[in-house]
Design an enzyme around this catalytic site. Structure first.
Site, PDB file in Angstrom:
ATOM      1  N   ASN A 151       0.851  -1.189   0.000  1.00  9.73           N
ATOM      2  CA  ASN A 151       0.000   0.000   0.000  1.00  9.73           C
ATOM      3  C   ASN A 151       0.892   1.246   0.000  1.00  9.73           C
ATOM      4  O   ASN A 151       1.688   1.446   0.922  1.00  9.73           O
ATOM      5  CB  ASN A 151      -0.900  -0.056   1.250  1.00  9.73           C
ATOM      6  CG  ASN A 151      -1.843   1.129   1.315  1.00  9.73           C
ATOM      7  OD1 ASN A 151      -1.446   2.261   1.079  1.00  9.73           O
ATOM      8  ND2 ASN A 151      -3.093   0.874   1.647  1.00  9.73           N
ATOM      9  N   HIS A 165       0.903   6.133   1.951  1.00  9.68           N
ATOM     10  CA  HIS A 165       1.727   7.020   2.783  1.00  9.68           C
ATOM     11  C   HIS A 165       2.688   7.874   1.959  1.00  9.68           C
ATOM     12  O   HIS A 165       3.088   8.948   2.404  1.00  9.68           O
ATOM     13  CB  HIS A 165       2.538   6.203   3.789  1.00  9.68           C
ATOM     14  CG  HIS A 165       1.771   5.849   5.036  1.00  9.68           C
ATOM     15  ND1 HIS A 165       0.415   6.003   5.169  1.00  9.68           N
ATOM     16  CD2 HIS A 165       2.200   5.358   6.227  1.00  9.68           C
ATOM     17  CE1 HIS A 165       0.043   5.605   6.372  1.00  9.68           C
ATOM     18  NE2 HIS A 165       1.118   5.210   7.037  1.00  9.68           N
ATOM     19  N   ARG A 176      -9.613   7.907  -1.073  1.00  8.66           N
ATOM     20  CA  ARG A 176     -10.599   8.301  -0.062  1.00  8.66           C
ATOM     21  C   ARG A 176     -11.450   9.446  -0.568  1.00  8.66           C
ATOM     22  O   ARG A 176     -11.011  10.257  -1.389  1.00  8.66           O
ATOM     23  CB  ARG A 176      -9.889   8.731   1.230  1.00  8.66           C
ATOM     24  CG  ARG A 176      -9.168   7.597   1.937  1.00  8.66           C
ATOM     25  CD  ARG A 176      -8.601   8.078   3.266  1.00  8.66           C
ATOM     26  NE  ARG A 176      -9.627   8.125   4.289  1.00  8.66           N
ATOM     27  CZ  ARG A 176      -9.757   7.233   5.267  1.00  8.66           C
ATOM     28  NH1 ARG A 176      -8.907   6.250   5.381  1.00  8.66           N
ATOM     29  NH2 ARG A 176     -10.720   7.343   6.147  1.00  8.66           N
ATOM     30  N   ARG A 213      -7.311  12.659   0.956  1.00 10.70           N
ATOM     31  CA  ARG A 213      -6.230  13.117   1.836  1.00 10.70           C
ATOM     32  C   ARG A 213      -4.850  12.643   1.381  1.00 10.70           C
ATOM     33  O   ARG A 213      -3.859  13.231   1.735  1.00 10.70           O
ATOM     34  CB  ARG A 213      -6.487  12.713   3.281  1.00 10.70           C
ATOM     35  CG  ARG A 213      -6.419  11.237   3.526  1.00 10.70           C
ATOM     36  CD  ARG A 213      -6.478  10.927   5.002  1.00 10.70           C
ATOM     37  NE  ARG A 213      -7.832  11.084   5.527  1.00 10.70           N
ATOM     38  CZ  ARG A 213      -8.255  10.461   6.620  1.00 10.70           C
ATOM     39  NH1 ARG A 213      -7.437   9.692   7.302  1.00 10.70           N
ATOM     40  NH2 ARG A 213      -9.487  10.611   7.043  1.00 10.70           N
ATOM     41  N   HIS A 214      -4.798  11.533   0.640  1.00  7.15           N
ATOM     42  CA  HIS A 214      -3.482  11.101   0.134  1.00  7.15           C
ATOM     43  C   HIS A 214      -3.534  10.794  -1.366  1.00  7.15           C
ATOM     44  O   HIS A 214      -3.121  11.614  -2.173  1.00  7.15           O
ATOM     45  CB  HIS A 214      -2.866   9.976   0.971  1.00  7.15           C
ATOM     46  CG  HIS A 214      -3.810   8.925   1.477  1.00  7.15           C
ATOM     47  ND1 HIS A 214      -4.634   8.216   0.657  1.00  7.15           N
ATOM     48  CD2 HIS A 214      -4.048   8.473   2.743  1.00  7.15           C
ATOM     49  CE1 HIS A 214      -5.345   7.361   1.377  1.00  7.15           C
ATOM     50  NE2 HIS A 214      -5.026   7.494   2.647  1.00  7.15           N
ATOM     51  N   GLU A 221      -8.683   0.140  -2.777  1.00  3.27           N
ATOM     52  CA  GLU A 221      -9.524   0.153  -1.572  1.00  3.27           C
ATOM     53  C   GLU A 221     -10.496   1.305  -1.724  1.00  3.27           C
ATOM     54  O   GLU A 221     -10.091   2.418  -2.063  1.00  3.27           O
ATOM     55  CB  GLU A 221      -8.669   0.394  -0.335  1.00  3.27           C
ATOM     56  CG  GLU A 221      -7.739  -0.739   0.002  1.00  3.27           C
ATOM     57  CD  GLU A 221      -6.870  -0.375   1.199  1.00  3.27           C
ATOM     58  OE1 GLU A 221      -7.034   0.709   1.776  1.00  3.27           O
ATOM     59  OE2 GLU A 221      -6.017  -1.187   1.540  1.00  3.27           O
ATOM     60  N   THR A 226      -8.283   3.263   8.469  1.00  4.63           N
ATOM     61  CA  THR A 226      -9.509   2.454   8.482  1.00  4.63           C
ATOM     62  C   THR A 226      -9.588   1.679   9.800  1.00  4.63           C
ATOM     63  O   THR A 226      -8.817   0.764  10.028  1.00  4.63           O
ATOM     64  CB  THR A 226      -9.508   1.482   7.279  1.00  4.63           C
ATOM     65  OG1 THR A 226      -9.086   2.205   6.132  1.00  4.63           O
ATOM     66  CG2 THR A 226     -10.883   0.908   7.047  1.00  4.63           C
ATOM     67  N   GLU A 231     -10.955  -9.630   3.211  1.00  5.91           N
ATOM     68  CA  GLU A 231      -9.671  -9.293   3.835  1.00  5.91           C
ATOM     69  C   GLU A 231      -9.950  -9.106   5.317  1.00  5.91           C
ATOM     70  O   GLU A 231     -10.758  -8.257   5.694  1.00  5.91           O
ATOM     71  CB  GLU A 231      -9.089  -8.009   3.228  1.00  5.91           C
ATOM     72  CG  GLU A 231      -7.779  -7.602   3.917  1.00  5.91           C
ATOM     73  CD  GLU A 231      -7.066  -6.429   3.245  1.00  5.91           C
ATOM     74  OE1 GLU A 231      -7.235  -6.226   2.020  1.00  5.91           O
ATOM     75  OE2 GLU A 231      -6.330  -5.720   3.961  1.00  5.91           O
ATOM     76  N   HIS A 250      -3.692  -4.736   7.785  1.00  6.70           N
ATOM     77  CA  HIS A 250      -3.780  -3.623   8.747  1.00  6.70           C
ATOM     78  C   HIS A 250      -2.885  -3.872   9.953  1.00  6.70           C
ATOM     79  O   HIS A 250      -3.044  -4.869  10.654  1.00  6.70           O
ATOM     80  CB  HIS A 250      -5.211  -3.344   9.219  1.00  6.70           C
ATOM     81  CG  HIS A 250      -5.392  -1.885   9.507  1.00  6.70           C
ATOM     82  ND1 HIS A 250      -4.938  -1.311  10.659  1.00  6.70           N
ATOM     83  CD2 HIS A 250      -5.895  -0.873   8.771  1.00  6.70           C
ATOM     84  CE1 HIS A 250      -5.186  -0.017  10.625  1.00  6.70           C
ATOM     85  NE2 HIS A 250      -5.755   0.283   9.480  1.00  6.70           N
TER      86      HIS A 250
HETATM   87  N1  PXP Z   1      -5.743  -3.276   4.147  1.00  2.35           N
HETATM   88  C1  PXP Z   1      -6.740  -2.354   4.205  1.00  2.35           C
HETATM   89  C2  PXP Z   1      -8.099  -2.748   3.751  1.00  2.35           C
HETATM   90  C3  PXP Z   1      -6.471  -1.039   4.663  1.00  2.35           C
HETATM   91  O1  PXP Z   1      -7.472  -0.143   4.704  1.00  2.35           O
HETATM   92  C4  PXP Z   1      -5.154  -0.690   5.026  1.00  2.35           C
HETATM   93  C5  PXP Z   1      -4.837   0.700   5.458  1.00  2.35           C
HETATM   94  O2  PXP Z   1      -5.015   1.573   4.380  1.00  2.35           O
HETATM   95  C6  PXP Z   1      -4.158  -1.680   4.923  1.00  2.35           C
HETATM   96  C7  PXP Z   1      -4.481  -2.971   4.511  1.00  2.35           C
HETATM   97  C8  PXP Z   1      -2.726  -1.394   5.274  1.00  2.35           C
HETATM   98  O3  PXP Z   1      -2.609  -1.129   6.629  1.00  2.35           O
HETATM   99  P1  PXP Z   1      -1.201  -0.676   7.230  1.00  2.35           P
HETATM  100  O4  PXP Z   1      -0.888   0.661   6.618  1.00  2.35           O
HETATM  101  O5  PXP Z   1      -1.455  -0.607   8.694  1.00  2.35           O
HETATM  102  O6  PXP Z   1      -0.202  -1.709   6.826  1.00  2.35           O
END
Ligand code: PXP
Length: 237
Positions: A7, A10, A45, A49-50, A70, A101, A151, A191
């Site tokens: 992901n 960030h 989103r 925001r990003h 997502e 999330t 997920e 997550h």
């Molecule tokens: N999976 C989903 C569905 C998420 O919403 C997120 C956060 O955007 C992640 C995975 C990744 O989470 P983390 O940034 O804590 O690794």
């Protein structure tokens, strides 16, 4: 081997902090793929925001692995998703005030809306996953509503302190994986996963995919994205 979705939200967060052009999540995604990412995950989103729509559209052209979007089950985002056609859409709950999330989808309450969103995505041959808590009711509802996969939210597991809490969260995840698989769902997790807490996760039954953002991008600050992804891939072996 478990698919690693990286992901890159960030990276866009840092760019948006100055409303400038760098760092670019598109370039980060390219480096992540060079490091061995099997999938690039972004969350467009509602408040932008990003990740921006521009990022998503360019990523659609540059990502050579899989693109996992997502998204909230919101009409405006859905229209973008149907146009961009990522390989996968992961439906997530979204609240403006949250930092990230925070929980899984309330599938039972959203049944009607979700079944129409899922159908419209599937009509475009987009694989649909639902981001849910590892709970029986949510798993059963996900199968009923027609999702291709789920997920599991690993946030509670990631926040545990001490062995007994950790073991009980892992057991909860294990049961949810077994049930999901028995109902024909593909299984992913994500997550709060890190280089230290990933070990027991990779042994969950039927787990096909993890999506990791924060921990990989944090490490990338020190070692670069390619290397950070390579290290996580190594741990998933
Ligand atoms: N999976 C989903 C569905 C998420 O919403 C997120 C956060 O955007 C992640 C995975 C990744 O989470 P983390 O940034 O804590 O690794």
């Amino acid at each position: 081997m478990i698919r690693l979705g990286v992901n890159v939200d960030h990276v866009a967060t840092v760019r948006q902090a100055r409303l400038t052009y760098e760092p670019d999540p598109v370039f980060a995604a390219y480096l992540a793929e060079l490091g061995g990412a099997d999938q690039i995950t972004v969350h467009l989103r509602e408040d932008r925001r990003h990740i921006q729509e521009r990022d998503l559209r360019i990523l659609r052209q540059t990502v050579t692995t899989r693109l996992n979007l997502e998204m909230a089950a919101d009409e405006k985002i859905l229209e973008i998703a149907l146009d961009v056609k990522p390989e996968q859409a992961t439906l997530v709950p979204e609240r403006r005030q949250e930092v990230t999330t925070e929980g899984g989808l309330d599938v039972k309450r959203m049944m009607k809306r979700l079944s129409s969103v899922i159908q419209r995505l599937q009509d475009k041959e987009i694989f649909v996953s639902l981001f849910i808590a590892p709970e029986e009711e949510a798993v059963r509802a996900s199968a009923r509503v027609g999702a291709d996969g789920v997920e599991f939210h690993t946030g509670e597991y990631a926040n545990t302190r001490g062995d007994s809490e950790r073991i009980s969260q892992l057991e909860r995840l294990r049961k949810a994986c077994e049930l999901g698989h028995s109902l024909g769902l593909h299984i992913a997790a994500g997550h709060g996963l890190t280089y230290t807490n990933i070990h027991p996760i990779k042994n969950l039954p039927y787990l096909e995919e993890v999506n990791i953002g924060h921990s990989i991008i944090a490490r990338a600050i020190y070692v670069g994205i390619e290397e950070a992804v390579r290290q996580m891939k190594e741990l998933l072996k």
